[in-house]
Design a protein around this motif. Structure first.
Motif, PDB file in Angstrom:
ATOM      1  N   GLY A  77     -12.530  26.512  15.097  1.00 49.61           N
ATOM      2  CA  GLY A  77     -12.150  25.504  14.115  1.00 49.61           C
ATOM      3  C   GLY A  77     -12.348  24.065  14.541  1.00 49.61           C
ATOM      4  N   SER A  78     -13.003  23.817  15.662  1.00 49.99           N
ATOM      5  CA  SER A  78     -13.290  22.445  16.073  1.00 49.99           C
ATOM      6  C   SER A  78     -14.547  22.447  16.929  1.00 49.99           C
ATOM      7  N   VAL A  79     -15.049  21.272  17.246  1.00 41.84           N
ATOM      8  CA  VAL A  79     -16.261  21.159  18.048  1.00 41.84           C
ATOM      9  C   VAL A  79     -15.870  20.861  19.494  1.00 41.84           C
ATOM     10  N   PRO A  80     -16.023  21.809  20.393  1.00 35.90           N
ATOM     11  CA  PRO A  80     -15.632  21.583  21.790  1.00 35.90           C
ATOM     12  C   PRO A  80     -16.663  20.751  22.538  1.00 35.90           C
ATOM     13  N   GLU A  81     -16.267  20.217  23.660  1.00 34.84           N
ATOM     14  CA  GLU A  81     -17.207  19.526  24.541  1.00 34.84           C
ATOM     15  C   GLU A  81     -18.194  20.549  25.099  1.00 34.84           C
ATOM     16  N   ILE A  82     -19.469  20.136  25.190  1.00 33.44           N
ATOM     17  CA  ILE A  82     -20.504  21.019  25.739  1.00 33.44           C
ATOM     18  C   ILE A  82     -21.021  20.396  27.025  1.00 33.44           C
ATOM     19  N   THR A  83     -20.890  21.097  28.128  1.00 32.15           N
ATOM     20  CA  THR A  83     -21.180  20.506  29.439  1.00 32.15           C
ATOM     21  C   THR A  83     -22.534  20.882  30.026  1.00 32.15           C
ATOM     22  N   ASP A  84     -23.276  21.782  29.361  1.00 40.48           N
ATOM     23  CA  ASP A  84     -24.511  22.263  29.998  1.00 40.48           C
ATOM     24  C   ASP A  84     -25.776  21.977  29.188  1.00 40.48           C
ATOM     25  N   ILE A  85     -25.746  20.953  28.318  1.00 44.92           N
ATOM     26  CA  ILE A  85     -26.935  20.675  27.510  1.00 44.92           C
ATOM     27  C   ILE A  85     -27.479  19.264  27.689  1.00 44.92           C
ATOM     28  N   SER A  86     -26.928  18.492  28.616  1.00 47.97           N
ATOM     29  CA  SER A  86     -27.354  17.092  28.754  1.00 47.97           C
ATOM     30  C   SER A  86     -28.833  16.964  29.086  1.00 47.97           C
ATOM     31  N   ASN A  87     -29.377  17.946  29.780  1.00 51.41           N
ATOM     32  CA  ASN A  87     -30.794  17.897  30.155  1.00 51.41           C
ATOM     33  C   ASN A  87     -31.655  18.827  29.300  1.00 51.41           C
ATOM     34  N   TRP A  94     -33.908  20.055  26.216  1.00 52.98           N
ATOM     35  CA  TRP A  94     -34.807  19.481  25.214  1.00 52.98           C
ATOM     36  C   TRP A  94     -34.248  19.645  23.800  1.00 52.98           C
ATOM     37  N   ALA A  95     -33.354  20.617  23.621  1.00 47.47           N
ATOM     38  CA  ALA A  95     -32.826  20.923  22.283  1.00 47.47           C
ATOM     39  C   ALA A  95     -31.385  20.456  22.105  1.00 47.47           C
ATOM     40  N   LYS A  96     -30.938  19.503  22.906  1.00 42.71           N
ATOM     41  CA  LYS A  96     -29.508  19.154  22.882  1.00 42.71           C
ATOM     42  C   LYS A  96     -29.048  18.658  21.509  1.00 42.71           C
ATOM     43  N   ASP A  97     -29.895  17.936  20.783  1.00 39.35           N
ATOM     44  CA  ASP A  97     -29.499  17.478  19.454  1.00 39.35           C
ATOM     45  C   ASP A  97     -29.393  18.654  18.485  1.00 39.35           C
ATOM     46  N   ASN A  98     -30.341  19.591  18.588  1.00 36.89           N
ATOM     47  CA  ASN A  98     -30.290  20.791  17.760  1.00 36.89           C
ATOM     48  C   ASN A  98     -29.047  21.617  18.070  1.00 36.89           C
ATOM     49  N   ILE A  99     -28.742  21.745  19.354  1.00 33.67           N
ATOM     50  CA  ILE A  99     -27.574  22.512  19.789  1.00 33.67           C
ATOM     51  C   ILE A  99     -26.293  21.889  19.253  1.00 33.67           C
ATOM     52  N   ALA A 100     -26.197  20.558  19.361  1.00 33.21           N
ATOM     53  CA  ALA A 100     -25.010  19.872  18.856  1.00 33.21           C
ATOM     54  C   ALA A 100     -24.828  20.135  17.362  1.00 33.21           C
ATOM     55  N   THR A 101     -25.936  20.206  16.627  1.00 28.03           N
ATOM     56  CA  THR A 101     -25.863  20.439  15.184  1.00 28.03           C
ATOM     57  C   THR A 101     -25.382  21.847  14.861  1.00 28.03           C
ATOM     58  N   GLU A 108     -21.744  22.168  15.655  1.00 26.86           N
ATOM     59  CA  GLU A 108     -20.926  21.478  14.657  1.00 26.86           C
ATOM     60  C   GLU A 108     -20.854  22.284  13.360  1.00 26.86           C
ATOM     61  N   LYS A 109     -21.987  22.889  12.978  1.00 24.65           N
ATOM     62  CA  LYS A 109     -22.031  23.702  11.762  1.00 24.65           C
ATOM     63  C   LYS A 109     -21.392  25.074  11.971  1.00 24.65           C
ATOM     64  N   LYS A 110     -21.152  25.418  13.225  1.00 26.67           N
ATOM     65  CA  LYS A 110     -20.528  26.677  13.622  1.00 26.67           C
ATOM     66  C   LYS A 110     -21.402  27.905  13.315  1.00 26.67           C
ATOM     67  N   PHE A 111     -22.715  27.718  13.432  1.00 32.14           N
ATOM     68  CA  PHE A 111     -23.620  28.861  13.412  1.00 32.14           C
ATOM     69  C   PHE A 111     -23.585  29.566  14.773  1.00 32.14           C
ATOM     70  N   LEU A 112     -23.497  28.774  15.830  1.00 30.84           N
ATOM     71  CA  LEU A 112     -23.336  29.248  17.198  1.00 30.84           C
ATOM     72  C   LEU A 112     -22.282  28.363  17.852  1.00 30.84           C
ATOM     73  N   THR A 113     -21.677  28.828  18.918  1.00 30.94           N
ATOM     74  CA  THR A 113     -20.655  28.013  19.556  1.00 30.94           C
ATOM     75  C   THR A 113     -20.690  28.191  21.069  1.00 30.94           C
ATOM     76  N   VAL A 114     -19.667  27.728  21.739  1.00 29.05           N
ATOM     77  CA  VAL A 114     -19.672  27.669  23.196  1.00 29.05           C
ATOM     78  C   VAL A 114     -18.543  28.504  23.783  1.00 29.05           C
ATOM     79  N   LEU A 115     -18.712  28.845  25.046  1.00 29.41           N
ATOM     80  CA  LEU A 115     -17.710  29.567  25.818  1.00 29.41           C
ATOM     81  C   LEU A 115     -17.446  28.785  27.088  1.00 29.41           C
ATOM     82  N   ASP A 116     -16.189  28.473  27.352  1.00 29.20           N
ATOM     83  CA  ASP A 116     -15.842  27.675  28.529  1.00 29.20           C
ATOM     84  C   ASP A 116     -16.673  26.396  28.603  1.00 29.20           C
ATOM     85  N   ASN A 117     -16.841  25.758  27.430  1.00 29.81           N
ATOM     86  CA  ASN A 117     -17.582  24.501  27.295  1.00 29.81           C
ATOM     87  C   ASN A 117     -19.060  24.619  27.651  1.00 29.81           C
TER      88      ASN A 117
END
Length: 318
Positions: free
Chosen positions: A137-147, A149-156, A159-168
């Motif tokens: 139900g919220s957008v967690p911090e993501i710690t492993d995408i800063s480098n 190439w798809a970090k903007d796509n991943i953030a989207t 946020e849309k909750k098509f995919l999400t994160v585990l342990d950030n």
């Protein structure tokens, strides 16, 4: 032309975890792991997909207890504990695991409130466990995408909750399963679920539990003649898929698809003679896919989560 009914549906939570299995005795060398995917459902519940992962050759293992697990989820005034396999505690059993992922079960949990959760997984009779956390139900911090190439796509897609994160962690370079990808594609493109009654009561996939909450989305692809499964009657939702296979699924899910007069053209030299050429070329023309390099697409390479994020952001219903 084929067109699936569009209907925006919420939230996909994909949760992956690995537990090293240490059997008491084996008839062949090998290491197995347990993987758990959790997908949030339109009803507010979640679906657990549980399967055993065997990275090596096919192996037969002998256990003094069941190869199932206990899984426990706690948080936001919600507590769930599943004790699959307890009845096997006194049994001696053998199980052959082929290379890849062997689906154990689907578990549907309704009415999961938004919030922070912890999970625990214990291999029955083996004293092996793991734990972690995730957020609904919220957008967690993501710690492993800063480098990435798809970090903007991943953030989207997070946020849309098509995919999400585990342990950030989004785990961008990990492969995605066929079941995860199909469900994420359904959410992104607004695929309407199909009931078993609409298939005349016949479940087309013997390895998909008809009581599973994600089954209607798999059936939607089947009814639309996009997915037919394997000759043995399985869908193999726990298996991985290639970039070429993903291109076909995406191309046939779009409102329009390559017709008989479509001439496949692309800069990818590794598509010559490949069965996926028409689908990849069609998506390339529409700007949905790009190559691994300027001249190669890699149709037989395993699809990864960062690639999925990029594909989904280009085809999602706005």
């Amino acid at each position: 032309m084929r067109k699936l009914t569009r209907k925006i549906i919420p939230v996909l939570l994909c949760l992956s975890l690995f537990v090293v299995m240490a059997p008491l005795a084996t008839s062949a060398a090998g290491t197995l792991t347990i993987k758990l995917d959790v997908m949030q459902l339109p009803t507010g519940g979640v679906e657990l997909m549980v399967y055993v992962v065997n990275p090596g050759s096919s192996v037969t293992m002998q256990f003094s207890s069941g190869y199932y697990y206990d899984v426990e989820i706690t948080g936001s005034n919600f507590h769930y504990k599943d004790s699959q396999g307890k009845s096997y505690t006194q049994a001696i059993m053998k199980k052959t695991f082929p290379t890849g992922n062997t689906l154990i079960s689907f578990i549907t949990l309704p009415n999961i409130p938004a919030g922070s959760y912890t999970y625990k997984v214990l291999l029955v009779g083996q004293n092996v466990s793991t734990s972690g956390s995730f957020v609904l139900g919220s957008v967690p911090e993501i710690t492993d995408i800063s480098n990435s190439w798809a970090k903007d796509n991943i953030a989207t897609v997070v946020e849309k909750k098509f995919l999400t994160v585990l342990d950030n962690k989004f785990r961008p370079t990990e492969p995605i399963t066929r079941g995860e990808f199909m469900y994420a594609l359904a959410l992104a493109t607004g695929v309407k679920p199909v009931t078993l009654a609409e298939l005349d009561g016949k479940n087309p996939f013997k390895d998909v539990d008809p009581k599973s909450a994600v089954a209607p989305y798999y059936w939607a692809f089947y009814k639309a003649n996009i997915v037919k499964g394997y000759p043995d009657g399985t869908l193999r939702p726990a298996g991985y898929l290639t970039r070429g296979e993903a291109a076909k699924l995406i191309a046939l899910t779009l409102p329009s698809e390559p017709g008989q007069n479509f001439i496949p053209k692309s800069p990818f030299t590794d598509l010559f003679g490949h069965w996926s050429k028409i689908y990849v070329s069609y998506l390339y023309e529409k700007g949905v896919v790009k190559g691994m390099t300027e001249t190669t697409f890699g149709p037989d390479l395993t699809l990864t989560r960062d690639q999925v994020a990029a594909f989904l952001t280009r085809v999602m219903v706005k």
